[in-house]
Write an enzyme that holds these catalytic residues in place. Sequence first.
Site, short mmCIF file in Angstrom:
data_model
loop_
_atom_site.label_atom_id
_atom_site.label_comp_id
_atom_site.label_asym_id
_atom_site.label_seq_id
_atom_site.Cartn_x
_atom_site.Cartn_y
_atom_site.Cartn_z
N THR A 256 22.45 18.78 10.76
CA THR A 256 23.00 17.58 11.40
C THR A 256 23.40 16.59 10.32
O THR A 256 22.87 16.61 9.20
CB THR A 256 21.97 16.93 12.33
OG1 THR A 256 20.78 16.64 11.59
CG2 THR A 256 21.63 17.84 13.50
N GLY A 400 2.49 5.42 -6.76
CA GLY A 400 2.28 4.21 -5.97
C GLY A 400 3.53 3.39 -5.78
O GLY A 400 3.46 2.17 -5.64
N GLY A 401 4.69 4.07 -5.74
CA GLY A 401 5.94 3.38 -5.46
C GLY A 401 6.15 3.22 -3.97
O GLY A 401 5.23 3.38 -3.16
N ILE A 402 7.39 2.91 -3.58
CA ILE A 402 7.67 2.61 -2.17
C ILE A 402 7.37 3.79 -1.27
O ILE A 402 6.68 3.66 -0.25
CB ILE A 402 9.13 2.15 -2.01
CG1 ILE A 402 9.32 0.76 -2.64
CG2 ILE A 402 9.52 2.11 -0.53
CD1 ILE A 402 10.74 0.25 -2.58
N VAL A 456 -2.26 12.27 -13.17
CA VAL A 456 -2.85 13.56 -12.81
C VAL A 456 -2.48 14.55 -13.92
O VAL A 456 -1.32 14.68 -14.28
CB VAL A 456 -2.32 14.05 -11.45
CG1 VAL A 456 -2.82 15.45 -11.15
CG2 VAL A 456 -2.74 13.10 -10.35
N ALA A 487 4.86 11.85 -4.76
CA ALA A 487 5.91 10.85 -4.52
C ALA A 487 6.19 10.12 -5.84
O ALA A 487 5.96 8.92 -5.96
CB ALA A 487 5.47 9.87 -3.44
N ALA A 538 19.90 3.66 0.66
CA ALA A 538 20.94 4.04 1.61
C ALA A 538 21.96 2.93 1.80
O ALA A 538 23.17 3.19 1.92
CB ALA A 538 20.30 4.42 2.95
N HIS A 662 11.35 -23.44 14.32
CA HIS A 662 9.90 -23.56 14.09
C HIS A 662 9.16 -23.25 15.38
O HIS A 662 9.58 -23.67 16.46
CB HIS A 662 9.57 -24.98 13.63
CG HIS A 662 8.09 -25.25 13.53
ND1 HIS A 662 7.33 -24.82 12.46
CD2 HIS A 662 7.23 -25.89 14.39
CE1 HIS A 662 6.07 -25.19 12.66
NE2 HIS A 662 5.98 -25.83 13.83
#
Length: 688
Positions: A256, A400-402, A456, A487, A538, A662
């Site tokens: 797709t 530990g990124g996004i 690691v 990641a 993106a 407010h």
Amino acid sequence: MEIRVPDIGDFQAVPVIEVHVSPGDVVAAEDPIITLESEKATMDIPAPAAGTVGEVTVNVGDLLSEGDLIMQLGEADTSAGAAAAVRERVTSDAAPAPTEPPGYGSPSGLYETIEVAVPDIGDFADVPVIEVHVGVGDTVAAEDPLITLESDKATMDIPAPVAGTITGVRVAVGDRISAGHPIADLRTGEVLQPEAQPETVLQPVRAPATAPAAAGARGDVSAEVLVLGGGPGGYSAAFRAADLGKNVVLVDRGATLGGVCLNVGCIPSKALLHAAKVIAETREMSEHGLVFGAPEIDLGKIRAWKDGVVARLTSGLAGLARQRKVTVIRGYGRLAGPHLLQVGTAEGGTTTVDFEQAIIAVGSEPLTLPFMPVGDERVMDSTGALRIDEVPGRLLVVGGGIIGMEMATVYHQLGARVTIVELMDQLIPGADKDLVNPLAKRVAGQYENVYLKTKVTGVQAQADGLAVSFAGPKAPATDTFDRILVAVGRRPGGDLIGAENAGLSVDDRGFIPVDKQMRTNVPHIFAIGDIVGQPMLAHKATHEGKVAAAVAAGKNSFFDARVIPSVAYTDPEVAWAGLTENEAKAAGVSYGKGVFPWAASGRSLTLGRSEGMTKLLFDDVTGRVVGCGIVGSNAGELITEAALAIEMGADAADIGLTIHPHPTLSETVAMAAEAFEGTITDLYLPRR
């Protein structure tokens, strides 16, 4: 000199949440020495004069009031080598000295990469290059010669129009060029010294003497504009080109349209993050008298809901392609020549597409680690993590990124015990540390472990789990986990598309260099999205795709965005746009800062969340806003106002005098501007 707590209004017994100095440190006047946090605001207490810190009499957690002793301050030691680095000021010249200009998409406006082309050289055409004077990484001054041409009448040096650093060379000795032909890519502004060159520079790849496909070869399908890749950038480019009257063929490997973002990235992850947020909010409300039972988690239904969201969007894209008469071919595309693409179709056959112009939008792939067990389903990348096959008892997130932090948010709320390992000294390294601190404090109390400055070093697959070896100051030597999510970033695919067959320049990391019209070194081929450089987002790709499509259709369009916002959809969310403080310091920008803590936001307190912050950066020369960072609920939605303000050249008064509703979170942007101007009434900021 004794330094004591100054007049802080009606506040008494305010806790110390951070101590910025230690005995022996050298501070300048107005450098922050401690930070206090009341129920309404955080307050930096500055040094009243420059000097050397003696005894510090307070610690984190102490309760202070006006007049309490903080520290002793002596005269600064001016002997050689004694001075420490000057600490950050609210308004200051940047320190340390610049090492590298902000990267691709930086909003500072101080640096850009320009394409140097052959200027008007009269009636001469197809003039041979007899000498190339520069290479990638060389620094040049304005008017330094770049190349030498030789006609039948004279030799001509083509000079650099401005000073800068060469990041790409587009010609070689023997090439014949005319006016308008690209010579080199030049990064303007502060030149890079050899020891401070960026880790990766763009190296051209010369086309082979004989391309695999002969010039003018015809394919099974013909296109005026071929788009390779159907992600947000690719389908936007295809649809825009079709709207501008072009015959478009879109080639994509997925079943797709939508690419990684829609199918296995942005959209499904945000669906799961919403589920995680609902779980978190129901738990947190129990502290305020609204108690729910423990959630019953049906992974099958959660997957079905997530997949349904994706299916609805992808089917919509298919309909948009049909309405625009865009021909979609499923399969892996590889350039066979400068005007020919070979596609291995999903059905197992081969189709060729000849094209007049092409837009390359093939995106990127997750990076892998060589020591991870091959073929072990317990090791996941971001795509595998989004399938939610099971909730592991113990999950290790490497990076530990996004992406890592977002997926950690999901799995934690689903019941996994999460450990984060990050090589750098903070989570989400691309953001300023003060923005990340509220998130870091929250997850430190929720996750099993967070190991910073740690890597690691090995993973062994065992029957009872994955045995992981660590190297870091606080990590154990080994530990065992049920699953691992890798990641650590993404890699562009520029070297996987047969670029050499079309003469495309590709660097050793897979990036394709382009100019502001998204043109590659081959004028009729464009590239967009992850494949052209950071940030890999993106929304950047979408705008680049529209620029490339417009240029391909003959429009005079350029990608000249001053800001490209970034958002981590964690809990709390972290968002930033424009210049960060880290970039300002690296670029030598003198800036001012306005900060509004959400502990003084009525709307934030009604949400049960007070840890947020809105920060605005202003150029000291022009007074205009150049950067913004927000941490807190819905930060990703709020950052757009700041992005628009930067694009429009707004200053603090423009923002502060714009009436915001407010109580809202959006008014924290105005209050940060008022804090900078000194007009704020919702905080008491001691006069300096």
